[in-house]
Motif scaffolding. Sequence first.
Motif, PDB file in Angstrom:
ATOM      1  N   ARG A  38       0.843  -1.198   0.000  1.00 15.68           N
ATOM      2  CA  ARG A  38       0.000   0.000   0.000  1.00 15.68           C
ATOM      3  C   ARG A  38       0.877   1.246   0.000  1.00 15.68           C
ATOM      4  O   ARG A  38       2.015   1.230   0.442  1.00 15.68           O
ATOM      5  CB  ARG A  38      -0.941   0.010   1.208  1.00 15.68           C
ATOM      6  CG  ARG A  38      -0.240   0.175   2.554  1.00 15.68           C
ATOM      7  CD  ARG A  38      -1.228  -0.008   3.686  1.00 15.68           C
ATOM      8  NE  ARG A  38      -0.589   0.163   4.997  1.00 15.68           N
ATOM      9  CZ  ARG A  38      -1.192  -0.082   6.145  1.00 15.68           C
ATOM     10  NH1 ARG A  38      -2.454  -0.518   6.161  1.00 15.68           N
ATOM     11  NH2 ARG A  38      -0.545   0.109   7.286  1.00 15.68           N
ATOM     12  N   GLN A  39       0.263   2.320  -0.489  1.00 10.45           N
ATOM     13  CA  GLN A  39       0.977   3.598  -0.527  1.00 10.45           C
ATOM     14  C   GLN A  39       0.029   4.690  -0.076  1.00 10.45           C
ATOM     15  O   GLN A  39      -0.999   4.946  -0.730  1.00 10.45           O
ATOM     16  CB  GLN A  39       1.506   3.899  -1.924  1.00 10.45           C
ATOM     17  CG  GLN A  39       2.380   5.125  -1.996  1.00 10.45           C
ATOM     18  CD  GLN A  39       3.135   5.223  -3.310  1.00 10.45           C
ATOM     19  OE1 GLN A  39       2.736   4.646  -4.307  1.00 10.45           O
ATOM     20  NE2 GLN A  39       4.241   5.957  -3.297  1.00 10.45           N
ATOM     21  N   LYS A  43       3.774   9.223   1.017  1.00  4.59           N
ATOM     22  CA  LYS A  43       4.656   8.221   1.625  1.00  4.59           C
ATOM     23  C   LYS A  43       5.084   7.188   0.588  1.00  4.59           C
ATOM     24  O   LYS A  43       4.491   7.055  -0.469  1.00  4.59           O
ATOM     25  CB  LYS A  43       3.958   7.536   2.790  1.00  4.59           C
ATOM     26  CG  LYS A  43       3.642   8.456   3.956  1.00  4.59           C
ATOM     27  CD  LYS A  43       3.114   7.681   5.143  1.00  4.59           C
ATOM     28  CE  LYS A  43       2.868   8.583   6.332  1.00  4.59           C
ATOM     29  NZ  LYS A  43       2.382   7.827   7.515  1.00  4.59           N
ATOM     30  N   GLU A  44       6.136   6.446   0.940  1.00 10.92           N
ATOM     31  CA  GLU A  44       6.584   5.392   0.058  1.00 10.92           C
ATOM     32  C   GLU A  44       5.673   4.171   0.165  1.00 10.92           C
ATOM     33  O   GLU A  44       4.991   3.969   1.168  1.00 10.92           O
ATOM     34  CB  GLU A  44       8.027   5.000   0.420  1.00 10.92           C
ATOM     35  CG  GLU A  44       9.035   6.102   0.168  1.00 10.92           C
ATOM     36  CD  GLU A  44      10.462   5.653   0.419  1.00 10.92           C
ATOM     37  OE1 GLU A  44      11.379   6.415   0.091  1.00 10.92           O
ATOM     38  OE2 GLU A  44      10.645   4.541   0.949  1.00 10.92           O
ATOM     39  N   ARG A  45       5.709   3.367  -0.885  1.00 10.05           N
ATOM     40  CA  ARG A  45       4.922   2.145  -0.863  1.00 10.05           C
ATOM     41  C   ARG A  45       5.491   1.196   0.185  1.00 10.05           C
ATOM     42  O   ARG A  45       6.711   1.054   0.308  1.00 10.05           O
ATOM     43  CB  ARG A  45       4.926   1.499  -2.248  1.00 10.05           C
ATOM     44  CG  ARG A  45       3.984   0.338  -2.391  1.00 10.05           C
ATOM     45  CD  ARG A  45       3.604   0.087  -3.844  1.00 10.05           C
ATOM     46  NE  ARG A  45       4.746  -0.081  -4.726  1.00 10.05           N
ATOM     47  CZ  ARG A  45       4.651  -0.155  -6.050  1.00 10.05           C
ATOM     48  NH1 ARG A  45       3.462  -0.069  -6.632  1.00 10.05           N
ATOM     49  NH2 ARG A  45       5.725  -0.325  -6.783  1.00 10.05           N
ATOM     50  N   GLU A  46       4.592   0.529   0.927  1.00 13.95           N
ATOM     51  CA  GLU A  46       5.045  -0.356   1.996  1.00 13.95           C
ATOM     52  C   GLU A  46       4.381  -1.713   1.904  1.00 13.95           C
ATOM     53  O   GLU A  46       3.270  -1.854   1.397  1.00 13.95           O
ATOM     54  CB  GLU A  46       4.746   0.265   3.371  1.00 13.95           C
ATOM     55  CG  GLU A  46       3.280   0.435   3.675  1.00 13.95           C
ATOM     56  CD  GLU A  46       3.037   0.940   5.102  1.00 13.95           C
ATOM     57  OE1 GLU A  46       4.011   1.182   5.842  1.00 13.95           O
ATOM     58  OE2 GLU A  46       1.855   1.077   5.466  1.00 13.95           O
ATOM     59  N   GLY A  92      -4.928   4.406   1.808  1.00 14.35           N
ATOM     60  CA  GLY A  92      -3.908   4.412   0.782  1.00 14.35           C
ATOM     61  C   GLY A  92      -4.366   3.656  -0.451  1.00 14.35           C
ATOM     62  O   GLY A  92      -5.483   3.118  -0.485  1.00 14.35           O
TER      63      GLY A  92
END
Length: 124
Positions: A38-39, A43-46, A92
């Motif tokens: 998810r992003q 924020k960065e994708r995690e 996200g």
Amino acid sequence: QVQLVESGGGLVQAGGSLDLSCAASGRTFSPYTMGWFRQAPGKEREFVARIRWTSGTQYYADSVEGRFTISRDNAKKTVYLQMNSLKPEDTGVYYCAASGRLAASTDEYEYDSWGQGTQVTVSS
């Protein structure tokens, strides 16, 4: 060529639930691992969760452990993410991904194919 299509996102109140699906197509679809990432905005994708396609072994990010469940239907070439007790910080774009690497886990660079994403918004 593998195509992944996510569905099931939407708007939900905190504490609610959503179920995401990711349908795969393509004659070459034979992953070792399927994952959800998810992003959030800005924020960065995690990493969220991943499942071994054959054994069904699952692994979760600490932030979703106990609230989210990843599963798959091999015959339908579909992976699912059941999300319960949702929080605003779960908001996200959620992506599913497929990896042909035996030990792929939490690193997005280990995944070869990606869906277009589905928006999940959790209101407080």
